[in-house]
Motif scaffolding. Structure first.
Motif: not given
Lengths: 230, 218
Positions: A199-208
């Motif tokens: 995996l090249l990168r890890t995505l992180c998401s945050l919802t407001f």
């Protein structure tokens, strides 16, 4: 005596929440806190468990508070797309089965599930989380196709963040078998699965969400219903 | 060039069938004797939004069941004036079996399983106590290694208990099979593929009545 009184109060609070949800919520906002005790900018307790489904090449169970999503990755050998003969591909599918919430009626396919599937496919594809050429077995003929299937087991709001985390954790847990191709045009995938994905990168998401012009992080289902925008 | 792909693992193709299902000492592939059950674990209340829910693991078969109800009937035309209707939906996760199953519309097998669960519980749940309502039972198999129907029945009983739905008795269920003239209890996927019968049985322990019995043979 005392026990009876506090039970009455609890029932009154629940009734108040049902009858006048926005007013109930305003009482908490005035104290800069939310009904589950969190401050406005805190996300819920998150737990991730990987590798629980042994029939899948990789799996992850993510819990954001009560929101629960199970993601499983199944790797199958397939034919590469014509425009990219040495690229494998990723297919993400999100399901909202009726068991996850009393709001989803049995039998009806959910628009929310389809919208989330579209969104996840777009975001993960554009983000280049893995080099698709790593999935190539034989250029122009055989590639790995990774099917990421996700099932929401309980919907208590903020499916997006939980879904992104589940996809990333499941991909990180994925192990691919070795494939041998012989001259009789047969491909044999081994029972052992020794190869992890790079995996090249890890995505992180945050919802407001914005409720009553106040910004909150990681809304629950009740808060999503009250929010004017997400 | 067209390739044929073989996946090693627990295939049903005859070329990689185990040589013996029962060793001379009487041990099965996973080390059990003919009348031993797989390890069972269950948990109630796993889905807090549901009225009742249960998660059951029987060996490697994992099922989760949620119950909603009794609640108002969605399609008024279906309401019964003197009892609750029971609705059941069955789904298997795409990654639950060795080969990926395309999700989407439930297939015939899924519909049949749902119907069997519904009919069994219609006989057991005291539906006459809740006229003009419906009780929804949603079953999802997360991993399957044989004995799906049995695990679902057990999980449904637990979920109904968790929901507080009155029942006449508990429904207890297990699969049986027969290989090389030896009857086997609680067969797993490999044993069910072994050209022998697969027989799910569901009983009501207090009365000793059998509420479901079925036999498939390949």
């Amino acid at each position: 005596g005392f026990c009876c009184f506090s039970l009455c109060e609890e029932m009154e609070a629940t009734a108040f929440q049902k009858i006048h949800p926005i007013e109930y919520y305003r009482r908490f906002l005035a104290q800069q806190i939310r009904p589950d005790g969190r401050p406005l900018s805190r996300a819920r307790r998150t737990t991730v468990t990987c590798g629980s489904v042994t029939t899948a090449n990789g799996s992850a169970l993510v819990k954001y508070g009560h929101t629960t999503i199970l993601a499983g990755v199944k790797a199958q050998v397939g034919v590469p797309p014509e425009e990219n003969p040495d690229h494998g591909y990723l297919v993400i599918n999100f399901e909202l089965p009726s068991l996850c919430s009393p709001e989803y009626q049995p039998g009806k396919p959910s628009e929310k599930a389809q919208a989330l599937t579209e969104y996840l496919n777009e975001v993960i594809a554009k983000a280049d989380v893995l080099r698709l050429s790593d999935l190539c077995i034989e250029s122009g003929a055989l590639v790995w196709v990774l099917y990421v299937d996700m099932y929401c087991l309980e919907d208590d709001g903020n499916l997006l963040d939980a879904a992104v985390l589940a996809v990333m954790a499941a991909l990180r847990n994925t192990r691919l078998p070795d494939v041998e191709v012989n001259e009789r045009s047969e491909a044999h995938a081994s029972a052992a699965r020794p190869n992890p994905l790079n995996l090249l990168r890890t995505l992180c998401s945050l919802t407001f969400a914005i409720v009553e012009r106040v910004l909150i992080v990681d809304p629950t289902r009740e808060e999503e219903k009250l929010a004017s925008s997400l | 060039v067209h390739f044929t792909v073989f996946y090693r693992g627990f295939d049903s193709s005859p070329s990689i069938m185990p040589v013996e299902f029962i060793s001379p000492e009487g041990l099965r592939l996973d080390g059990r004797r003919f009348n031993e059950l797989r390890k069972v674990s269950c948990k109630l209340g796993v889905v807090s939004k549901a009225d009742g829910s249960a998660y059951v693991e029987q060996g490697n078969t994992k099922a989760i069941v949620t119950v909603y109800g009794p609640r108002e009937v969605i399609r008024k035309a279906q309401a019964e004036h003197d009892r609750a209707i029971i609705n059941c939906e069955f789904g298997m996760a795409s990654f639950s079996a060795m080969h990926r199953k395309k999700s989407g519309r439930p297939d015939r097998r899924g519909i049949e399983m749902a119907r069997l669960i519904q009919q069994t519980f219609e006989a057991v749940v005291m539906t006459q106590l809740f006229p003009r309502t419906q009780i929804d039972i949603f079953v999802q198999i997360l991993q399957s290694d044989g004995g799906q129907l049995g695990a679902c029945m057990n999980a449904t009983t637990l979920a109904l208990i968790d929901a507080g739905v009155p029942m006449r008795d508990y429904v207890c269920s297990v699969h049986a099979g027969c290989i090389e003239n030896t009857p086997l209890l609680d067969i797993n996927h490999q044993e069910s593929m072994a050209h022998g019968p697969d027989m799910p049985v569901a009983v009501l322990p207090r009365s000793g009545k059998i509420c479901l019995i079925q036999m498939d043979a390949r």
